[in-house]
Design a protein around this motif. Sequence first.
Motif, PDB file in Angstrom:
ATOM      1  N   PRO A  84       0.810  -1.222   0.000  1.00 44.12           N
ATOM      2  CA  PRO A  84       0.000   0.000   0.000  1.00 44.12           C
ATOM      3  C   PRO A  84       0.842   1.270   0.000  1.00 44.12           C
ATOM      4  O   PRO A  84       0.519   2.242  -0.695  1.00 44.12           O
ATOM      5  CB  PRO A  84      -0.820  -0.124   1.288  1.00 44.12           C
TER       6      PRO A  84
ATOM      7  N   PRO B 150      -1.636   8.841  -4.475  1.00 46.71           N
ATOM      8  CA  PRO B 150      -1.834   9.162  -3.054  1.00 46.71           C
ATOM      9  C   PRO B 150      -3.246   8.874  -2.559  1.00 46.71           C
ATOM     10  O   PRO B 150      -3.447   8.622  -1.370  1.00 46.71           O
ATOM     11  CB  PRO B 150      -1.528  10.669  -2.994  1.00 46.71           C
ATOM     12  N   GLU B 151      -4.215   8.874  -3.466  1.00 48.04           N
ATOM     13  CA  GLU B 151      -5.613   8.693  -3.068  1.00 48.04           C
ATOM     14  C   GLU B 151      -6.035   7.230  -2.948  1.00 48.04           C
ATOM     15  O   GLU B 151      -7.221   6.940  -2.767  1.00 48.04           O
ATOM     16  CB  GLU B 151      -6.535   9.407  -4.062  1.00 48.04           C
ATOM     17  N   MET B 152      -5.116   6.302  -3.035  1.00 49.27           N
ATOM     18  CA  MET B 152      -5.446   4.882  -2.877  1.00 49.27           C
ATOM     19  C   MET B 152      -6.125   4.641  -1.526  1.00 49.27           C
ATOM     20  O   MET B 152      -5.709   5.177  -0.505  1.00 49.27           O
ATOM     21  CB  MET B 152      -4.178   4.041  -2.953  1.00 49.27           C
ATOM     22  N   THR B 153      -7.181   3.827  -1.541  1.00 47.76           N
ATOM     23  CA  THR B 153      -7.887   3.481  -0.306  1.00 47.76           C
ATOM     24  C   THR B 153      -7.577   2.031   0.073  1.00 47.76           C
ATOM     25  O   THR B 153      -6.987   1.279  -0.713  1.00 47.76           O
ATOM     26  CB  THR B 153      -9.403   3.661  -0.470  1.00 47.76           C
ATOM     27  N   GLU B 154      -7.990   1.621   1.274  1.00 46.16           N
ATOM     28  CA  GLU B 154      -7.627   0.304   1.779  1.00 46.16           C
ATOM     29  C   GLU B 154      -8.272  -0.837   1.007  1.00 46.16           C
ATOM     30  O   GLU B 154      -7.803  -1.988   1.093  1.00 46.16           O
ATOM     31  CB  GLU B 154      -7.984   0.199   3.260  1.00 46.16           C
TER      32      GLU B 154
ATOM     33  N   CYS C 265       2.178   1.821  -3.421  1.00 47.82           N
ATOM     34  CA  CYS C 265       1.104   2.257  -4.318  1.00 47.82           C
ATOM     35  C   CYS C 265       0.834   3.753  -4.162  1.00 47.82           C
ATOM     36  O   CYS C 265       0.586   4.458  -5.152  1.00 47.82           O
ATOM     37  CB  CYS C 265      -0.185   1.473  -4.021  1.00 47.82           C
ATOM     38  N   ARG C 266       0.872   4.232  -2.938  1.00 48.26           N
ATOM     39  CA  ARG C 266       0.551   5.641  -2.686  1.00 48.26           C
ATOM     40  C   ARG C 266       1.626   6.595  -3.203  1.00 48.26           C
ATOM     41  O   ARG C 266       1.384   7.785  -3.334  1.00 48.26           O
ATOM     42  CB  ARG C 266       0.310   5.866  -1.195  1.00 48.26           C
ATOM     43  N   ARG C 267       2.790   6.067  -3.508  1.00 50.44           N
ATOM     44  CA  ARG C 267       3.802   6.903  -4.155  1.00 50.44           C
ATOM     45  C   ARG C 267       3.336   7.299  -5.556  1.00 50.44           C
ATOM     46  O   ARG C 267       3.682   8.376  -6.053  1.00 50.44           O
ATOM     47  CB  ARG C 267       5.132   6.155  -4.256  1.00 50.44           C
TER      48      ARG C 267
END
Length: 295
Positions: A197, A205-209, A200-202
């Motif tokens: 995770p 940034p808006e990735m959710t769980e 991925c956020r790199r």
Amino acid sequence: MYIDLILYNYLLIIGQVWCSSSNNNNSRRRIRIAASTSISQRASSHFSTSVVSLRSRTAQAYFGDNHFCTGCLLNDFFVLTSAKCVTSRGKVPRRPRELVVVAGSRSRLNRTRQTEKKAISFAAVHPNYIMFNSNDIALLKLTDPINEDYSFTDPAPDVLMPPPYGSKCIVMGWGRQFANGPLASRLSILEVQLLTPGHCRRYIPEMTEEMLCAISRNSTLPVGPCPGDTGGPLFCNDALIGIVSYTMGCSRANFPTVYTSVYYHHLWLEDLLDRGGQQRMKLAIGMLIWSYMMT
């Protein structure tokens, strides 16, 4: 809800930018390296029998030209796919009679004795997708069961496990061979790596769980799901881990594709399967009201 709409639009814009800027020379090699020797023959041949083609009800000119999404058999009656595949852009559920599922063949264009074409009785879309643009997952129920012989149609492994971050995985579908290119005629089997995770956020940034991301393991000849692969299964360590959601990594190096986590949604799925695919009454009514308001 406003933040969720921003996330949806952000992902959509990023996906369009990356796909439209694809280098066709590299992207055209997607199919050539799809059957990588590092993917076990047993895994690819076994998992491929669970992959199905989601199509509009009637072909326009020839068999298979109506393919638009991919799905995965959970058992002889149910197919897992992306909510995008069974809703309009306005988030209004499509009528089941407009859709069919085709199983039993790796070829999109050839009808064989093993090919099975099934109508859909109804589709259950996660209520958060309708109302908040998140949880991109849907469960389809077929009007008739898939052939129980399972010679050419075998459901996905009944294994539930958390995402094995860092693992080598495979994703399958009949999506476009490169950005804006033709759909694959045979099932593509692509090798990707599941990122953590934080990694991925790199990129997003808006990735959710409830989201996962995976990236091409080959930076020289990148592979990744493209439009038409949406809803396709992501298998890691002999388990169904995710389904294709946003194809932003369409044959691109150094940018991932977004998947919906199956493990995150397992309670929702188990509840639906226990109910024969029917949503709980309050959720179903809420979705109908929302769909009416959006029309």
